[in-house]
Design a protein around this motif. Structure first.
Motif, PDB file in Angstrom:
ATOM      1  N   VAL A 198       0.723  71.018  40.524  1.00 12.48           N
ATOM      2  CA  VAL A 198       0.153  70.991  39.182  1.00 12.48           C
ATOM      3  C   VAL A 198      -1.266  71.532  39.255  1.00 12.48           C
ATOM      4  CG1 VAL A 198      -0.533  69.501  37.295  1.00 12.48           C
ATOM      5  CG2 VAL A 198       1.565  69.029  38.501  1.00 12.48           C
ATOM      6  N   ILE A 199      -1.597  72.364  38.300  1.00 12.48           N
ATOM      7  CA  ILE A 199      -2.931  72.968  38.230  1.00 12.48           C
ATOM      8  C   ILE A 199      -3.657  72.394  37.027  1.00 12.48           C
ATOM      9  CG2 ILE A 199      -4.204  75.133  37.999  1.00 12.48           C
ATOM     10  CD1 ILE A 199      -1.691  76.492  39.212  1.00 12.48           C
ATOM     11  N   HIS A 200      -4.886  71.956  37.244  1.00 15.57           N
ATOM     12  CA  HIS A 200      -5.693  71.336  36.205  1.00 15.57           C
ATOM     13  C   HIS A 200      -6.636  72.388  35.635  1.00 15.57           C
ATOM     14  CE1 HIS A 200      -8.342  67.700  35.004  1.00 15.57           C
ATOM     15  NE2 HIS A 200      -7.410  67.927  34.110  1.00 15.57           N
ATOM     16  N   SER A 201      -6.461  72.730  34.377  1.00 11.22           N
ATOM     17  CA  SER A 201      -7.193  73.865  33.800  1.00 11.22           C
ATOM     18  C   SER A 201      -8.645  73.562  33.443  1.00 11.22           C
ATOM     19  CB  SER A 201      -6.464  74.396  32.568  1.00 11.22           C
ATOM     20  OG  SER A 201      -6.418  73.403  31.559  1.00 11.22           O
ATOM     21  N   CYS A 202      -8.988  72.312  33.115  1.00 12.66           N
ATOM     22  CA  CYS A 202     -10.365  72.054  32.664  1.00 12.66           C
ATOM     23  C   CYS A 202     -11.296  71.677  33.806  1.00 12.66           C
ATOM     24  CB  CYS A 202     -10.387  70.987  31.569  1.00 12.66           C
ATOM     25  SG  CYS A 202     -10.183  69.298  32.145  1.00 12.66           S
ATOM     26  N   ASP A 203     -10.786  71.404  34.974  1.00 15.62           N
ATOM     27  CA  ASP A 203     -11.582  71.100  36.164  1.00 15.62           C
ATOM     28  C   ASP A 203     -12.453  69.862  36.035  1.00 15.62           C
ATOM     29  OD1 ASP A 203     -10.525  73.286  37.516  1.00 15.62           O
ATOM     30  OD2 ASP A 203     -12.032  74.625  36.693  1.00 15.62           O
ATOM     31  N   ASN A 204     -12.112  68.971  35.140  1.00 13.57           N
ATOM     32  CA  ASN A 204     -12.828  67.703  35.004  1.00 13.57           C
ATOM     33  C   ASN A 204     -12.008  66.646  35.755  1.00 13.57           C
ATOM     34  OD1 ASN A 204     -13.986  65.296  34.254  1.00 13.57           O
ATOM     35  ND2 ASN A 204     -13.956  65.716  32.056  1.00 13.57           N
ATOM     36  N   PRO A 205     -12.490  66.141  36.889  1.00  7.12           N
ATOM     37  CA  PRO A 205     -11.695  65.225  37.705  1.00  7.12           C
ATOM     38  C   PRO A 205     -11.225  63.973  36.971  1.00  7.12           C
ATOM     39  CG  PRO A 205     -13.622  65.953  38.917  1.00  7.12           C
ATOM     40  CD  PRO A 205     -13.783  66.451  37.501  1.00  7.12           C
ATOM     41  N   SER A 206     -11.992  63.504  36.005  1.00  4.95           N
ATOM     42  CA  SER A 206     -11.601  62.283  35.309  1.00  4.95           C
ATOM     43  C   SER A 206     -10.689  62.549  34.105  1.00  4.95           C
ATOM     44  CB  SER A 206     -12.840  61.511  34.854  1.00  4.95           C
ATOM     45  OG  SER A 206     -13.599  62.289  33.946  1.00  4.95           O
ATOM     46  N   CYS A 207     -10.420  63.803  33.792  1.00  3.69           N
ATOM     47  CA  CYS A 207      -9.576  64.155  32.651  1.00  3.69           C
ATOM     48  C   CYS A 207      -8.126  63.761  32.917  1.00  3.69           C
ATOM     49  CB  CYS A 207      -9.664  65.652  32.383  1.00  3.69           C
ATOM     50  SG  CYS A 207      -8.535  66.212  31.102  1.00  3.69           S
ATOM     51  N   ILE A 208      -7.504  63.159  31.921  1.00  2.00           N
ATOM     52  CA  ILE A 208      -6.091  62.779  32.030  1.00  2.00           C
ATOM     53  C   ILE A 208      -5.262  63.408  30.908  1.00  2.00           C
ATOM     54  CG2 ILE A 208      -6.522  60.655  33.311  1.00  2.00           C
ATOM     55  CD1 ILE A 208      -6.197  59.160  30.605  1.00  2.00           C
ATOM     56  N   ASN A 209      -5.820  64.403  30.247  1.00  2.00           N
ATOM     57  CA  ASN A 209      -5.127  65.086  29.154  1.00  2.00           C
ATOM     58  C   ASN A 209      -4.001  65.932  29.722  1.00  2.00           C
ATOM     59  OD1 ASN A 209      -4.280  66.732  27.048  1.00  2.00           O
ATOM     60  ND2 ASN A 209      -6.345  66.957  26.212  1.00  2.00           N
ATOM     61  N   ILE A 210      -2.781  65.594  29.361  1.00  2.00           N
ATOM     62  CA  ILE A 210      -1.613  66.303  29.893  1.00  2.00           C
ATOM     63  C   ILE A 210      -1.591  67.765  29.462  1.00  2.00           C
ATOM     64  CG2 ILE A 210       0.018  65.734  28.053  1.00  2.00           C
ATOM     65  CD1 ILE A 210       1.900  65.094  30.633  1.00  2.00           C
ATOM     66  N   ASP A 211      -2.261  68.094  28.365  1.00  2.00           N
ATOM     67  CA  ASP A 211      -2.319  69.485  27.903  1.00  2.00           C
ATOM     68  C   ASP A 211      -3.173  70.358  28.830  1.00  2.00           C
ATOM     69  OD1 ASP A 211      -0.689  68.970  25.712  1.00  2.00           O
ATOM     70  OD2 ASP A 211      -2.407  68.433  24.442  1.00  2.00           O
ATOM     71  N   HIS A 212      -3.952  69.732  29.711  1.00  2.00           N
ATOM     72  CA  HIS A 212      -4.795  70.480  30.647  1.00  2.00           C
ATOM     73  C   HIS A 212      -4.103  70.717  31.984  1.00  2.00           C
ATOM     74  CE1 HIS A 212      -8.693  69.066  28.437  1.00  2.00           C
ATOM     75  NE2 HIS A 212      -7.909  69.816  27.682  1.00  2.00           N
ATOM     76  N   LEU A 213      -2.840  70.362  32.071  1.00  2.00           N
ATOM     77  CA  LEU A 213      -2.076  70.534  33.310  1.00  2.00           C
ATOM     78  C   LEU A 213      -0.989  71.588  33.114  1.00  2.00           C
ATOM     79  CD1 LEU A 213      -1.505  66.786  34.213  1.00  2.00           C
ATOM     80  CD2 LEU A 213      -3.363  68.270  34.972  1.00  2.00           C
ATOM     81  N   ARG A 214      -0.748  72.352  34.175  1.00  2.00           N
ATOM     82  CA  ARG A 214       0.350  73.317  34.138  1.00  2.00           C
ATOM     83  C   ARG A 214       0.974  73.380  35.524  1.00  2.00           C
ATOM     84  NH1 ARG A 214      -1.421  78.397  36.256  1.00  2.00           N
ATOM     85  NH2 ARG A 214      -3.691  78.529  36.314  1.00  2.00           N
ATOM     86  N   LEU A 215       2.230  73.749  35.545  1.00  2.00           N
ATOM     87  CA  LEU A 215       2.926  73.852  36.823  1.00  2.00           C
ATOM     88  C   LEU A 215       2.524  75.131  37.553  1.00  2.00           C
ATOM     89  CD1 LEU A 215       6.528  72.664  35.950  1.00  2.00           C
ATOM     90  CD2 LEU A 215       4.755  71.427  37.191  1.00  2.00           C
ATOM     91  N   GLY A 216       2.456  75.039  38.844  1.00  2.00           N
ATOM     92  CA  GLY A 216       2.156  76.205  39.670  1.00  2.00           C
ATOM     93  C   GLY A 216       2.357  75.853  41.131  1.00  2.00           C
ATOM     94  N   SER A 217       2.454  76.871  41.936  1.00  2.00           N
ATOM     95  CA  SER A 217       2.625  76.670  43.383  1.00  2.00           C
ATOM     96  C   SER A 217       1.282  76.341  44.021  1.00  2.00           C
ATOM     97  CB  SER A 217       3.187  77.944  44.016  1.00  2.00           C
ATOM     98  OG  SER A 217       2.218  78.981  43.956  1.00  2.00           O
ATOM     99  N   HIS A 218       1.329  75.978  45.281  1.00  2.00           N
ATOM    100  CA  HIS A 218       0.097  75.740  46.039  1.00  2.00           C
ATOM    101  C   HIS A 218      -0.767  76.999  46.024  1.00  2.00           C
ATOM    102  CE1 HIS A 218      -2.633  74.224  49.055  1.00  2.00           C
ATOM    103  NE2 HIS A 218      -2.398  75.293  49.801  1.00  2.00           N
ATOM    104  N   GLN A 219      -0.134  78.164  46.203  1.00  2.00           N
ATOM    105  CA  GLN A 219      -0.880  79.422  46.201  1.00  2.00           C
ATOM    106  C   GLN A 219      -1.523  79.667  44.837  1.00  2.00           C
ATOM    107  OE1 GLN A 219      -1.481  81.463  48.982  1.00  2.00           O
ATOM    108  NE2 GLN A 219      -3.044  82.123  47.548  1.00  2.00           N
ATOM    109  N   ASP A 220      -0.806  79.364  43.747  1.00  2.00           N
ATOM    110  CA  ASP A 220      -1.390  79.495  42.402  1.00  2.00           C
ATOM    111  C   ASP A 220      -2.637  78.628  42.269  1.00  2.00           C
ATOM    112  OD1 ASP A 220       0.699  81.174  41.598  1.00  2.00           O
ATOM    113  OD2 ASP A 220       1.875  79.503  40.774  1.00  2.00           O
TER     114      ASP A 220
END
Length: 87
Positions: A1-23
């Motif tokens: 899972v890749i976290h788009s907003c880069d805020n460690p305390s964020c738990i908004n599911i809309d800020h997550l997307r699927l991706g590989s380790h390389q992604d």
């Protein structure tokens, strides 16, 4: 899972997307959040020392001994397989 907003305390599911380790690694590099060179906790050299190694004359074995690194690492630095970002 890749976290788009880069805020460690964020738990908004809309800020997550699927991706590989390389992604995830590519995302980290693109955003400048990766440690490389002197910023790495395992670095034995400074960027100035890398420049010195690239301009040094002599056997890789002797250069490696001078800087406390492996002979193979000297070759990798000279061929820009290691520390490629240093100009």
């Amino acid at each position: 899972v890749i976290h788009s907003c880069d805020n460690p305390s964020c738990i908004n599911i809309d800020h997550l997307r699927l991706g590989s380790h390389q992604d995830n690694m590519d995302d980290k590099v693109k955003k400048g959040r990766h440690c490389r060179g002197e910023l790495s906790g395992t670095a034995k050299l400074t960027e100035d020392q890398v420049r010195e190694i690239r301009s040094a004359n002599g056997l890789h074995k002797d250069i490696a001994e001078r800087y406390g690194i492996a002979r193979q690492h000297v070759g990798d630095i000279i061929r820009r397989k290691a520390w490629a970002h240093v100009v």
